[in-house]
Scaffold this motif. Structure first.
Motif, PDB file in Angstrom:
ATOM      1  N   GLY A 167       0.800  -1.217   0.000  1.00  0.00           N
ATOM      2  CA  GLY A 167       0.000   0.000   0.000  1.00  0.00           C
ATOM      3  C   GLY A 167       0.834   1.268   0.000  1.00  0.00           C
ATOM      4  O   GLY A 167       2.033   1.255  -0.265  1.00  0.00           O
ATOM      5  N   GLY A 168       0.171   2.367   0.316  1.00  0.00           N
ATOM      6  CA  GLY A 168       0.835   3.659   0.310  1.00  0.00           C
ATOM      7  C   GLY A 168      -0.151   4.752  -0.022  1.00  0.00           C
ATOM      8  O   GLY A 168      -1.337   4.659   0.296  1.00  0.00           O
ATOM      9  N   VAL A 169       0.347   5.790  -0.679  1.00  0.00           N
ATOM     10  CA  VAL A 169      -0.492   6.929  -1.019  1.00  0.00           C
ATOM     11  C   VAL A 169      -0.156   7.406  -2.425  1.00  0.00           C
ATOM     12  O   VAL A 169       1.007   7.421  -2.823  1.00  0.00           O
ATOM     13  CB  VAL A 169      -0.319   8.077   0.001  1.00  0.00           C
ATOM     14  CG1 VAL A 169       1.136   8.518   0.100  1.00  0.00           C
ATOM     15  CG2 VAL A 169      -1.221   9.262  -0.337  1.00  0.00           C
ATOM     16  N   VAL A 170      -1.201   7.766  -3.180  1.00  0.00           N
ATOM     17  CA  VAL A 170      -1.014   8.366  -4.493  1.00  0.00           C
ATOM     18  C   VAL A 170      -1.022   9.875  -4.295  1.00  0.00           C
ATOM     19  O   VAL A 170      -2.046  10.473  -3.974  1.00  0.00           O
ATOM     20  CB  VAL A 170      -2.120   7.946  -5.475  1.00  0.00           C
ATOM     21  CG1 VAL A 170      -1.807   8.473  -6.869  1.00  0.00           C
ATOM     22  CG2 VAL A 170      -2.256   6.442  -5.500  1.00  0.00           C
ATOM     23  N   LEU A 181     -10.541   4.391  -7.453  1.00  0.00           N
ATOM     24  CA  LEU A 181     -11.024   3.134  -6.881  1.00  0.00           C
ATOM     25  C   LEU A 181     -10.071   1.977  -7.182  1.00  0.00           C
ATOM     26  O   LEU A 181      -9.948   1.042  -6.378  1.00  0.00           O
ATOM     27  CB  LEU A 181     -12.425   2.825  -7.383  1.00  0.00           C
ATOM     28  CG  LEU A 181     -13.526   3.772  -6.880  1.00  0.00           C
ATOM     29  CD1 LEU A 181     -14.852   3.459  -7.541  1.00  0.00           C
ATOM     30  CD2 LEU A 181     -13.640   3.711  -5.357  1.00  0.00           C
ATOM     31  N   GLU A 182      -9.378   2.040  -8.326  1.00  0.00           N
ATOM     32  CA  GLU A 182      -8.364   1.020  -8.623  1.00  0.00           C
ATOM     33  C   GLU A 182      -7.251   1.074  -7.591  1.00  0.00           C
ATOM     34  O   GLU A 182      -6.772   0.035  -7.111  1.00  0.00           O
ATOM     35  CB  GLU A 182      -7.803   1.232 -10.025  1.00  0.00           C
ATOM     36  CG  GLU A 182      -8.721   0.835 -11.153  1.00  0.00           C
ATOM     37  CD  GLU A 182      -8.052   0.955 -12.505  1.00  0.00           C
ATOM     38  OE1 GLU A 182      -7.162   0.122 -12.808  1.00  0.00           O
ATOM     39  OE2 GLU A 182      -8.383   1.881 -13.260  1.00  0.00           O
ATOM     40  N   TRP A 183      -6.819   2.289  -7.257  1.00  0.00           N
ATOM     41  CA  TRP A 183      -5.773   2.446  -6.239  1.00  0.00           C
ATOM     42  C   TRP A 183      -6.266   1.965  -4.874  1.00  0.00           C
ATOM     43  O   TRP A 183      -5.555   1.251  -4.154  1.00  0.00           O
ATOM     44  CB  TRP A 183      -5.341   3.909  -6.148  1.00  0.00           C
ATOM     45  CG  TRP A 183      -4.435   4.373  -7.239  1.00  0.00           C
ATOM     46  CD1 TRP A 183      -4.713   5.263  -8.233  1.00  0.00           C
ATOM     47  CD2 TRP A 183      -3.071   3.967  -7.446  1.00  0.00           C
ATOM     48  NE1 TRP A 183      -3.620   5.433  -9.047  1.00  0.00           N
ATOM     49  CE2 TRP A 183      -2.598   4.648  -8.582  1.00  0.00           C
ATOM     50  CE3 TRP A 183      -2.217   3.094  -6.781  1.00  0.00           C
ATOM     51  CZ2 TRP A 183      -1.303   4.487  -9.066  1.00  0.00           C
ATOM     52  CZ3 TRP A 183      -0.922   2.921  -7.265  1.00  0.00           C
ATOM     53  CH2 TRP A 183      -0.473   3.615  -8.392  1.00  0.00           C
ATOM     54  N   GLY A 187      -5.095  -1.105  -1.893  1.00  0.00           N
ATOM     55  CA  GLY A 187      -4.660  -0.765  -0.542  1.00  0.00           C
ATOM     56  C   GLY A 187      -4.026   0.599  -0.401  1.00  0.00           C
ATOM     57  O   GLY A 187      -3.352   0.864   0.604  1.00  0.00           O
ATOM     58  N   PHE A 188      -4.256   1.491  -1.363  1.00  0.00           N
ATOM     59  CA  PHE A 188      -3.645   2.818  -1.330  1.00  0.00           C
ATOM     60  C   PHE A 188      -4.633   3.871  -0.843  1.00  0.00           C
ATOM     61  O   PHE A 188      -5.842   3.762  -1.038  1.00  0.00           O
ATOM     62  CB  PHE A 188      -3.148   3.220  -2.722  1.00  0.00           C
ATOM     63  CG  PHE A 188      -1.874   2.537  -3.121  1.00  0.00           C
ATOM     64  CD1 PHE A 188      -0.655   3.193  -3.029  1.00  0.00           C
ATOM     65  CD2 PHE A 188      -1.894   1.236  -3.585  1.00  0.00           C
ATOM     66  CE1 PHE A 188       0.516   2.557  -3.391  1.00  0.00           C
ATOM     67  CE2 PHE A 188      -0.717   0.587  -3.953  1.00  0.00           C
ATOM     68  CZ  PHE A 188       0.493   1.253  -3.848  1.00  0.00           C
ATOM     69  N   SER A 266      -4.089   9.339   8.314  1.00  0.00           N
ATOM     70  CA  SER A 266      -2.669   9.656   8.143  1.00  0.00           C
ATOM     71  C   SER A 266      -1.793   8.729   8.970  1.00  0.00           C
ATOM     72  O   SER A 266      -0.733   8.270   8.518  1.00  0.00           O
ATOM     73  CB  SER A 266      -2.407  11.109   8.524  1.00  0.00           C
ATOM     74  OG  SER A 266      -3.198  11.985   7.736  1.00  0.00           O
ATOM     75  N   HIS A 267      -2.240   8.442  10.191  1.00  0.00           N
ATOM     76  CA  HIS A 267      -1.479   7.539  11.051  1.00  0.00           C
ATOM     77  C   HIS A 267      -1.545   6.103  10.547  1.00  0.00           C
ATOM     78  O   HIS A 267      -0.546   5.367  10.584  1.00  0.00           O
ATOM     79  CB  HIS A 267      -2.006   7.620  12.490  1.00  0.00           C
ATOM     80  CG  HIS A 267      -1.619   8.880  13.189  1.00  0.00           C
ATOM     81  ND1 HIS A 267      -2.273  10.069  12.976  1.00  0.00           N
ATOM     82  CD2 HIS A 267      -0.620   9.151  14.069  1.00  0.00           C
ATOM     83  CE1 HIS A 267      -1.694  11.021  13.704  1.00  0.00           C
ATOM     84  NE2 HIS A 267      -0.699  10.485  14.386  1.00  0.00           N
ATOM     85  N   LEU A 268      -2.720   5.697  10.074  1.00  0.00           N
ATOM     86  CA  LEU A 268      -2.856   4.346   9.537  1.00  0.00           C
ATOM     87  C   LEU A 268      -1.991   4.162   8.303  1.00  0.00           C
ATOM     88  O   LEU A 268      -1.350   3.112   8.124  1.00  0.00           O
ATOM     89  CB  LEU A 268      -4.327   4.053   9.208  1.00  0.00           C
ATOM     90  CG  LEU A 268      -5.263   3.929  10.415  1.00  0.00           C
ATOM     91  CD1 LEU A 268      -6.711   3.930   9.945  1.00  0.00           C
ATOM     92  CD2 LEU A 268      -4.967   2.679  11.210  1.00  0.00           C
ATOM     93  N   LEU A 269      -1.985   5.144   7.426  1.00  0.00           N
ATOM     94  CA  LEU A 269      -1.199   5.091   6.204  1.00  0.00           C
ATOM     95  C   LEU A 269       0.265   4.783   6.486  1.00  0.00           C
ATOM     96  O   LEU A 269       0.863   3.893   5.860  1.00  0.00           O
ATOM     97  CB  LEU A 269      -1.321   6.427   5.458  1.00  0.00           C
ATOM     98  CG  LEU A 269      -0.290   6.745   4.379  1.00  0.00           C
ATOM     99  CD1 LEU A 269      -0.271   5.683   3.283  1.00  0.00           C
ATOM    100  CD2 LEU A 269      -0.567   8.134   3.790  1.00  0.00           C
TER     101      LEU A 269
END
Length: 274
Positions: A167-170, A181-183, A187-188, A266-269
């Motif tokens: 996972g991560g962030v776009v 929704l694809e991201w 898990g992003f 933000s903390h979960l990410l």
């Protein structure tokens, strides 16, 4: 992981406001001549109390480590931004692995990494570096901070081909709802930035208003991507509350409820506990 506690500050009016987390800013850049301490103080006046600073390349890894060591509310990522890959060779990937082996607890992601098909950097080199960083993210169990421009389909393809599950962030998302929704399915989180403050950005504003709130995080990308009405000025984490206000309006939800969810997300990410 343990659900993070909700932090609140009192503002001058006597009301309480949940603290904010700028999940993408470059407060280490020299353009902020006032220095990091003043930057953090100015942001704090607007309830922004935590910061994530992605690297652009090996050149600023050591500086980010030093800043995070001095200021415990600053977290960082290390990696290779596609813009600057001409400065690096494949041998530098081993340097990244060495850094990750010895990283501190403030280093919570790999990035900024990704693909940018609007620049002149060799596409194959971009893909090779991205895949290598996916491999390292898997090895060290870290999320990634994704830079995406005109490259959505290929990024999704590479992530699926390499079976990346971290996972991560776009970062700075401005695509369609279907792309978002694809991201999210992979898990992003979706990085919500200044684009939504521009009335003309109807597609992005509509998309962000319709996505699950639990999949969004706030970011400024300071000093870049100035908000509407602040064009020509340096962007800054202190403006994050402007973004929060706009997001709450778009979604027709209360500012406080959105702020609470953004703090948790933000903390979960980045797997940060209180």
């Amino acid at each position: 992981m343990t659900k993070p506690l909700i932090q609140r500050q009192n503002d001058p009016t006597g009301s309480t406001m949940t603290n904010l987390f700028d999940t993408h800013c470059h407060l280490d850049f020299d353009v902020f001549s006032e220095g990091v301490e003043q930057y953090l103080a100015d942001a704090g006046k607007s309830h922004v109390t935590k910061f994530m600073v992605p690297a652009i390349g090996k050149a600023n890894w050591a500086r980010l480590h030093a800043i995070s060591k001095q200021y415990r509310n600053v977290y960082f990522a290390v990696g290779f931004h596609p813009y600057f890959l001409d400065d690096y060779s494949s041998s530098h990937l081993e340097s990244l692995r060495d850094f990750l082996i010895q990283r501190s607890g403030q280093c919570v992601a790999i990035g900024e990494c990704g693909l940018d098909f609007a620049i002149g950097v060799d596409v194959q080199k971009q893909e090779d570096f991205f895949v290598a960083q996916l491999t390292l993210a898997t090895e060290f169990k870290l999320p990634i901070v994704v830079h995406e421009r005109q490259s959505h389909n290929r990024l999704i393809q590479l992530i699926m081909q390499n079976k990346f599950k971290g996972g991560g962030v776009v970062h700075g998302f401005s695509g369609s709802k279907q792309q978002a929704l694809e991201w999210i399915k992979l898990g992003f989180f979706i990085g919500v930035g200044g684009t939504i403050t521009y009335p003309r950005a109807k597609k992005t504003r509509t998309t962000i208003s319709e996505l699950p709130l639990e999949s969004l995080v706030l970011e400024t990308d300071a000093p870049d991507m100035p908000f509407n009405g602040l064009q020509g000025q340096l962007n800054h984490s202190k403006y994050l509350e402007v973004l929060l206000n706009e997001l709450a309006l778009l979604r027709k939800e209360t500012k406080q409820s959105v702020a609470v969810r953004m703090w948790q997300n933000s903390h979960l990410l980045f797997d940060i506990c209180e």
